[in-house]
Design a protein around this motif. Structure first.
Motif, PDB file in Angstrom:
ATOM      1  N   GLY A   1       0.799  -1.220   0.000  1.00 40.16           N
ATOM      2  CA  GLY A   1       0.000   0.000   0.000  1.00 40.16           C
ATOM      3  C   GLY A   1       0.830   1.267   0.000  1.00 40.16           C
ATOM      4  N   ARG A   2       2.053   1.200  -0.556  1.00 35.38           N
ATOM      5  CA  ARG A   2       2.942   2.355  -0.578  1.00 35.38           C
ATOM      6  C   ARG A   2       3.329   2.708  -2.020  1.00 35.38           C
ATOM      7  NH1 ARG A   2       5.722  -0.980   3.109  1.00 35.38           N
ATOM      8  NH2 ARG A   2       7.323  -1.255   1.497  1.00 35.38           N
ATOM      9  N   PRO A   3       2.392   3.205  -2.826  1.00 37.71           N
ATOM     10  CA  PRO A   3       2.794   3.623  -4.178  1.00 37.71           C
ATOM     11  C   PRO A   3       3.840   4.719  -4.088  1.00 37.71           C
ATOM     12  CG  PRO A   3       0.605   4.459  -3.634  1.00 37.71           C
ATOM     13  CD  PRO A   3       0.980   3.503  -2.543  1.00 37.71           C
ATOM     14  N   PRO A   4       4.850   4.696  -4.951  1.00 39.39           N
ATOM     15  CA  PRO A   4       6.005   5.585  -4.787  1.00 39.39           C
ATOM     16  C   PRO A   4       5.693   7.069  -4.956  1.00 39.39           C
ATOM     17  CG  PRO A   4       6.122   4.406  -6.865  1.00 39.39           C
ATOM     18  CD  PRO A   4       4.998   3.792  -6.092  1.00 39.39           C
ATOM     19  N   ALA A   5       4.771   7.408  -5.845  1.00 39.09           N
ATOM     20  CA  ALA A   5       4.480   8.822  -6.110  1.00 39.09           C
ATOM     21  C   ALA A   5       3.056   8.948  -6.647  1.00 39.09           C
ATOM     22  CB  ALA A   5       5.484   9.402  -7.094  1.00 39.09           C
ATOM     23  N   GLY A   6       2.090   8.728  -5.796  1.00 40.43           N
ATOM     24  CA  GLY A   6       0.702   8.778  -6.235  1.00 40.43           C
ATOM     25  C   GLY A   6       0.213   7.432  -6.731  1.00 40.43           C
ATOM     26  N   ALA A   7      -1.080   7.263  -6.729  1.00 45.19           N
ATOM     27  CA  ALA A   7      -1.670   5.975  -7.103  1.00 45.19           C
ATOM     28  C   ALA A   7      -1.569   5.742  -8.610  1.00 45.19           C
ATOM     29  CB  ALA A   7      -3.130   5.929  -6.671  1.00 45.19           C
ATOM     30  N   PRO A   8      -1.181   4.533  -9.047  1.00 47.45           N
ATOM     31  CA  PRO A   8      -1.216   4.215 -10.477  1.00 47.45           C
ATOM     32  C   PRO A   8      -2.644   4.340 -11.015  1.00 47.45           C
ATOM     33  CG  PRO A   8       0.037   2.574  -9.262  1.00 47.45           C
ATOM     34  CD  PRO A   8      -0.656   3.418  -8.238  1.00 47.45           C
ATOM     35  N   TYR A   9      -2.764   4.687 -12.296  1.00 49.19           N
ATOM     36  CA  TYR A   9      -4.090   4.856 -12.878  1.00 49.19           C
ATOM     37  C   TYR A   9      -4.060   4.512 -14.362  1.00 49.19           C
ATOM     38  CZ  TYR A   9      -2.410   9.323 -14.789  1.00 49.19           C
ATOM     39  OH  TYR A   9      -1.701  10.285 -15.477  1.00 49.19           O
ATOM     40  N   ARG A  10      -5.255   4.265 -14.917  1.00 48.27           N
ATOM     41  CA  ARG A  10      -5.400   4.000 -16.341  1.00 48.27           C
ATOM     42  C   ARG A  10      -5.573   5.321 -17.069  1.00 48.27           C
ATOM     43  NH1 ARG A  10      -7.389  -0.395 -18.907  1.00 48.27           N
ATOM     44  NH2 ARG A  10      -5.983  -1.457 -17.461  1.00 48.27           N
ATOM     45  N   HIS A  11      -4.605   5.664 -17.900  1.00 49.87           N
ATOM     46  CA  HIS A  11      -4.621   6.901 -18.660  1.00 49.87           C
ATOM     47  C   HIS A  11      -5.728   6.851 -19.708  1.00 49.87           C
ATOM     48  CE1 HIS A  11      -3.077  10.027 -21.410  1.00 49.87           C
ATOM     49  NE2 HIS A  11      -2.392  10.492 -20.367  1.00 49.87           N
ATOM     50  N   VAL A  12      -6.208   8.024 -20.132  1.00 49.70           N
ATOM     51  CA  VAL A  12      -7.274   8.058 -21.138  1.00 49.70           C
ATOM     52  C   VAL A  12      -6.818   7.469 -22.466  1.00 49.70           C
ATOM     53  CG1 VAL A  12      -8.478  10.009 -20.098  1.00 49.70           C
ATOM     54  CG2 VAL A  12      -6.663  10.435 -21.762  1.00 49.70           C
ATOM     55  N   ASN A  13      -5.508   7.379 -22.705  1.00 50.68           N
ATOM     56  CA  ASN A  13      -5.003   6.774 -23.941  1.00 50.68           C
ATOM     57  C   ASN A  13      -4.873   5.260 -23.844  1.00 50.68           C
ATOM     58  OD1 ASN A  13      -4.885   9.156 -25.381  1.00 50.68           O
ATOM     59  ND2 ASN A  13      -2.769   9.579 -24.827  1.00 50.68           N
ATOM     60  N   GLY A  14      -5.357   4.651 -22.751  1.00 48.67           N
ATOM     61  CA  GLY A  14      -5.465   3.201 -22.695  1.00 48.67           C
ATOM     62  C   GLY A  14      -4.353   2.471 -21.981  1.00 48.67           C
ATOM     63  N   PHE A  15      -3.347   3.177 -21.467  1.00 43.19           N
ATOM     64  CA  PHE A  15      -2.261   2.494 -20.772  1.00 43.19           C
ATOM     65  C   PHE A  15      -2.310   2.799 -19.274  1.00 43.19           C
ATOM     66  CE2 PHE A  15      -0.492   6.516 -22.357  1.00 43.19           C
ATOM     67  CZ  PHE A  15       0.060   7.065 -21.209  1.00 43.19           C
ATOM     68  N   THR A  16      -1.734   1.895 -18.500  1.00 46.50           N
ATOM     69  CA  THR A  16      -1.545   2.143 -17.078  1.00 46.50           C
ATOM     70  C   THR A  16      -0.293   2.995 -16.897  1.00 46.50           C
ATOM     71  OG1 THR A  16      -2.560   0.057 -16.428  1.00 46.50           O
ATOM     72  CG2 THR A  16      -1.070   1.075 -14.835  1.00 46.50           C
ATOM     73  N   LYS A  17      -0.394   4.018 -16.048  1.00 43.54           N
ATOM     74  CA  LYS A  17       0.745   4.876 -15.761  1.00 43.54           C
ATOM     75  C   LYS A  17       1.147   4.687 -14.304  1.00 43.54           C
ATOM     76  CE  LYS A  17       2.396   9.634 -16.137  1.00 43.54           C
ATOM     77  NZ  LYS A  17       2.037  11.008 -16.585  1.00 43.54           N
ATOM     78  N   ILE A  18       2.406   4.301 -14.086  1.00 40.20           N
ATOM     79  CA  ILE A  18       2.939   4.083 -12.749  1.00 40.20           C
ATOM     80  C   ILE A  18       4.172   4.960 -12.586  1.00 40.20           C
ATOM     81  CG2 ILE A  18       3.850   2.401 -11.110  1.00 40.20           C
ATOM     82  CD1 ILE A  18       2.469   0.211 -12.798  1.00 40.20           C
ATOM     83  N   VAL A  19       4.125   5.898 -11.669  1.00 38.76           N
ATOM     84  CA  VAL A  19       5.290   6.747 -11.410  1.00 38.76           C
ATOM     85  C   VAL A  19       6.249   5.966 -10.511  1.00 38.76           C
ATOM     86  CG1 VAL A  19       6.123   8.920 -10.484  1.00 38.76           C
ATOM     87  CG2 VAL A  19       3.904   8.832 -11.634  1.00 38.76           C
ATOM     88  N   ALA A  20       7.450   5.705 -11.029  1.00 38.81           N
ATOM     89  CA  ALA A  20       8.431   4.917 -10.287  1.00 38.81           C
ATOM     90  C   ALA A  20       9.312   5.776  -9.399  1.00 38.81           C
ATOM     91  CB  ALA A  20       9.303   4.129 -11.261  1.00 38.81           C
ATOM     92  N   ALA A  21       9.598   7.018  -9.824  1.00 37.35           N
ATOM     93  CA  ALA A  21      10.472   7.894  -9.040  1.00 37.35           C
ATOM     94  C   ALA A  21      10.285   9.330  -9.509  1.00 37.35           C
ATOM     95  CB  ALA A  21      11.932   7.479  -9.184  1.00 37.35           C
ATOM     96  N   GLU A  22      10.447  10.263  -8.571  1.00 40.12           N
ATOM     97  CA  GLU A  22      10.463  11.689  -8.877  1.00 40.12           C
ATOM     98  C   GLU A  22      11.774  12.276  -8.365  1.00 40.12           C
ATOM     99  OE1 GLU A  22       5.981  13.338  -8.981  1.00 40.12           O
ATOM    100  OE2 GLU A  22       6.675  12.797  -6.964  1.00 40.12           O
ATOM    101  N   TYR A  23      12.315  13.255  -9.104  1.00 34.32           N
ATOM    102  CA  TYR A  23      13.616  13.815  -8.786  1.00 34.32           C
ATOM    103  C   TYR A  23      13.498  15.315  -8.521  1.00 34.32           C
ATOM    104  CZ  TYR A  23      14.849   9.342 -10.866  1.00 34.32           C
ATOM    105  OH  TYR A  23      14.918   8.008 -11.163  1.00 34.32           O
ATOM    106  N   GLY A  24      14.489  15.848  -7.833  1.00 28.24           N
ATOM    107  CA  GLY A  24      14.442  17.227  -7.385  1.00 28.24           C
ATOM    108  C   GLY A  24      14.376  18.259  -8.492  1.00 28.24           C
ATOM    109  N   ASP A  25      14.866  17.922  -9.697  1.00 24.59           N
ATOM    110  CA  ASP A  25      14.838  18.883 -10.802  1.00 24.59           C
ATOM    111  C   ASP A  25      13.519  18.879 -11.557  1.00 24.59           C
ATOM    112  OD1 ASP A  25      14.987  16.462 -12.120  1.00 24.59           O
ATOM    113  OD2 ASP A  25      16.689  17.014 -13.393  1.00 24.59           O
ATOM    114  N   GLY A  26      12.552  18.077 -11.089  1.00 24.57           N
ATOM    115  CA  GLY A  26      11.263  17.998 -11.758  1.00 24.57           C
ATOM    116  C   GLY A  26      11.151  16.873 -12.759  1.00 24.57           C
TER     117      GLY A  26
END
Length: 215
Positions: free
Chosen positions: A26-51
């Motif tokens: 129950g610890r998604p790395p950067a927000g909950a994964p979701y199904r994008h409107v273009n049909g793919f699942t998007k999973i944020v694996a890491a975020e960095y300080g420069d954006g």
């Protein structure tokens, strides 16, 4: 955004294992994964300080769907992408006056996402023609697709099998991007596009499938 910024194959396997463990707990790395409107699942694996941000995109297999061709679009950031498994290629296009040879007519909309991309506001900005100028073939774990924020492209994904990519997107360069609709295609109702949350078990299953692709 050169080759050294994207993980090697063993690092990708470790990344997928860590993500699966985090999602199970129950610890998604950067927000909950979701199904994008273009049909793919998007999973944020890491975020960095420069954006910049490392994300996984996963298209589930739909054996009867054949090829999925995204609407032409550009991005708010440059990015570099590795194909982990499946079949996909890109078509790059540029804008041209309506009636230009080898072009087709489109309706251009501005696209501004909110809430980590799960909600997007889309508004009409004019009629235009698009003309393809480059086809980019891809092979799993063989090189990268690198593009700027201003290149308009379409992703052509073979949905007869699952497909996955690992994307390193650079810092955001602008608030809005462009997306193109066919003349007879209705825009989103109310000007909004909505992604769909996925349950934990489905995300873990998709991560396991991506790990199998590179095993």
């Amino acid at each position: 955004m050169g080759d050294t910024l994207l993980p090697h194959r063993l690092d990708i396997a470790g990344l997928l294992d860590r993500l699966a463990a985090d999602v199970r707990a129950g610890r998604p790395p950067a927000g909950a994964p979701y199904r994008h409107v273009n049909g793919f699942t998007k999973i944020v694996a890491a975020e960095y300080g420069d954006g910049s941000r490392l994300t996984l995109h996963y298209w589930p297999a739909e054996p009867r769907a054949g090829e999925d061709v995204s609407r032409p679009h550009d991005h708010r950031f440059p990015f570099s992408s590795i194909l982990l498994g499946g079949r996909q290629h890109f078509i790059e296009l540029d804008e041209a006056p309506i009636g230009t040879a080898e072009s087709t007519q489109w309706r251009r909309f501005t696209y501004r996402p909110y809430a980590g991309g799960r909600i997007a506001h889309v508004s009409y900005s004019g009629a235009i023609a698009l003309r393809p100028f480059r086809l980019v073939e891809r092979a799993p774990l063989d090189g990268q697709y690198v593009t700027t924020s201003t290149i308009v492209h379409q992703a052509v994904t073979d949905r007869r099998q699952a497909c996955a990519t690992l994307v390193l997107r650079g810092p955001r360069e602008r608030l809005r991007s462009q997306v193109y609709y066919q003349p007879g295609e209705p825009p989103p109702r109310g000007g909004l596009q909505l992604g769909r949350r996925l349950d934990r078990a489905e995300v873990v299953r998709q991560l396991a499938d991506m790990a199998a692709m590179i095993a």
